[in-house]
Design a protein around this motif. Structure first.
Motif, PDB file in Angstrom:
ATOM      1  N   GLU A  20      34.217  19.024  31.332  1.00  0.00           N
ATOM      2  CA  GLU A  20      34.914  19.499  32.550  1.00  0.00           C
ATOM      3  C   GLU A  20      36.423  19.394  32.365  1.00  0.00           C
ATOM      4  OE1 GLU A  20      34.089  20.963  35.369  1.00  0.00           O
ATOM      5  OE2 GLU A  20      31.940  20.899  35.053  1.00  0.00           O
ATOM      6  N   TRP A  24      39.036  22.403  32.364  1.00  0.00           N
ATOM      7  CA  TRP A  24      40.066  22.384  33.397  1.00  0.00           C
ATOM      8  C   TRP A  24      41.449  22.505  32.766  1.00  0.00           C
ATOM      9  CZ3 TRP A  24      44.027  18.849  34.108  1.00  0.00           C
ATOM     10  CH2 TRP A  24      44.730  18.944  35.304  1.00  0.00           C
ATOM     11  N   ALA A  63      33.979  35.950  37.797  1.00  0.00           N
ATOM     12  CA  ALA A  63      35.193  35.122  37.748  1.00  0.00           C
ATOM     13  C   ALA A  63      36.436  35.988  37.946  1.00  0.00           C
ATOM     14  CB  ALA A  63      35.269  34.372  36.423  1.00  0.00           C
ATOM     15  N   ARG A  66      36.655  36.931  41.688  1.00  0.00           N
ATOM     16  CA  ARG A  66      37.122  35.832  42.546  1.00  0.00           C
ATOM     17  C   ARG A  66      38.568  35.451  42.228  1.00  0.00           C
ATOM     18  NH1 ARG A  66      32.990  32.552  39.693  1.00  0.00           N
ATOM     19  NH2 ARG A  66      34.098  31.293  38.155  1.00  0.00           N
ATOM     20  N   SER A  67      39.102  35.949  41.124  1.00  0.00           N
ATOM     21  CA  SER A  67      40.510  35.704  40.777  1.00  0.00           C
ATOM     22  C   SER A  67      41.457  36.630  41.525  1.00  0.00           C
ATOM     23  CB  SER A  67      40.721  35.893  39.268  1.00  0.00           C
ATOM     24  OG  SER A  67      39.999  34.936  38.533  1.00  0.00           O
ATOM     25  N   ALA A 165      40.651  32.368  38.256  1.00  0.00           N
ATOM     26  CA  ALA A 165      39.644  31.484  38.862  1.00  0.00           C
ATOM     27  C   ALA A 165      38.425  31.331  37.964  1.00  0.00           C
ATOM     28  CB  ALA A 165      39.248  32.019  40.239  1.00  0.00           C
ATOM     29  N   TYR A 167      37.800  28.713  36.058  1.00  0.00           N
ATOM     30  CA  TYR A 167      37.318  27.328  36.062  1.00  0.00           C
ATOM     31  C   TYR A 167      36.880  26.931  37.468  1.00  0.00           C
ATOM     32  CZ  TYR A 167      36.954  22.347  36.126  1.00  0.00           C
ATOM     33  OH  TYR A 167      36.463  21.083  36.313  1.00  0.00           O
ATOM     34  N   ARG A 168      35.654  26.418  37.557  1.00  0.00           N
ATOM     35  CA  ARG A 168      35.154  25.795  38.785  1.00  0.00           C
ATOM     36  C   ARG A 168      34.374  24.554  38.371  1.00  0.00           C
ATOM     37  NH1 ARG A 168      32.568  30.291  42.752  1.00  0.00           N
ATOM     38  NH2 ARG A 168      30.947  30.222  41.159  1.00  0.00           N
ATOM     39  N   ASP A 171      30.458  24.399  37.345  1.00  0.00           N
ATOM     40  CA  ASP A 171      29.955  25.691  36.894  1.00  0.00           C
ATOM     41  C   ASP A 171      29.649  25.601  35.400  1.00  0.00           C
ATOM     42  OD1 ASP A 171      29.282  28.304  37.500  1.00  0.00           O
ATOM     43  OD2 ASP A 171      31.330  29.070  37.376  1.00  0.00           O
TER      44      ASP A 171
END
Length: 192
Positions: A20, A24, A63, A66-67, A165, A167-168, A171
């Motif tokens: 993660e 990130w 992705a 959502r970006s 977006a 990276y979540r 996910d």
């Protein structure tokens, strides 16, 4: 036996957390805050042998979508990828998924000549020149690599990079350590 189970569980948890953190961190490489009202979201394709977008390309499109900043006056979705593994271009497969399955109706550009990440960026540059902000979306380590390529090919445009977006938290969590390790190995191997 309990101590071994506990150590194994703790080791797996640490590995997941490292994955993660690495993803990130990669998602924040070479990006900053850039004000503006127009943007381009560049989605990098992944080898697609079939006649439909594969799981990785579908995830990258989601992705990318959502970006998109809903407050932007103008948003352009740039889908990249030629026919690397099959008869259809990655860009056209992703476009079909974005429009038919996800209902995207905004500005859409297909870059269908590229066969490598370097070419993804090189051939996308003409679609980036007139926007204030640029987002590059893929797996975080792959997107970071592409941002480095943009910095090499056009430092002026690289100054407009902002975070996408991709990276979540959570996910693809079980795969993130592998993705991070693969990104590190590729980075070491690709160094001049």
């Amino acid at each position: 036996m309990r101590k071994q189970t506990w150590l194994t569980t703790a080791g797996l948890a640490l590995l997941m957390l490292w994955g993660e953190w690495a993803n990130w961190r990669a998602s924040r490489t070479l990006v900053g805050y850039v004000p503006g009202t127009s943007e381009a979201v560049v989605v990098l394709g992944y080898r697609n042998a079939g006649m439909r977008a594969n799981a990785m390309n579908r995830w990258r499109v989601r992705a990318g979508l959502r970006s998109i900043d809903p407050a932007a006056v103008e948003s352009r979705l740039v889908l990249c990828g030629g026919p690397c593994a099959g008869p259809r271009t990655e860009a056209s497969l992703m476009a079909e998924y974005a429009t038919r399955a996800r209902g995207y109706r905004g500005e859409l550009v297909l870059e269908e000549r590229s066969r490598t990440t370097w070419e993804n960026i090189a051939f996308a540059i003409p679609y980036l020149r007139d926007v204030d902000r640029i987002k590059i979306v893929s797996l975080p380590s792959h997107a970071a690599k592409a941002r480095h390529y943009l910095a090499q090919q056009s430092p002026r445009l690289a100054a407009r990079l902002v975070r996408g977006a991709e990276y979540r938290f959570g996910d693809w969590m079980p795969l993130k350590p592998l993705v991070a390790l693969y990104g590190l190995l590729k980075a070491v191997r690709d160094r001049p």
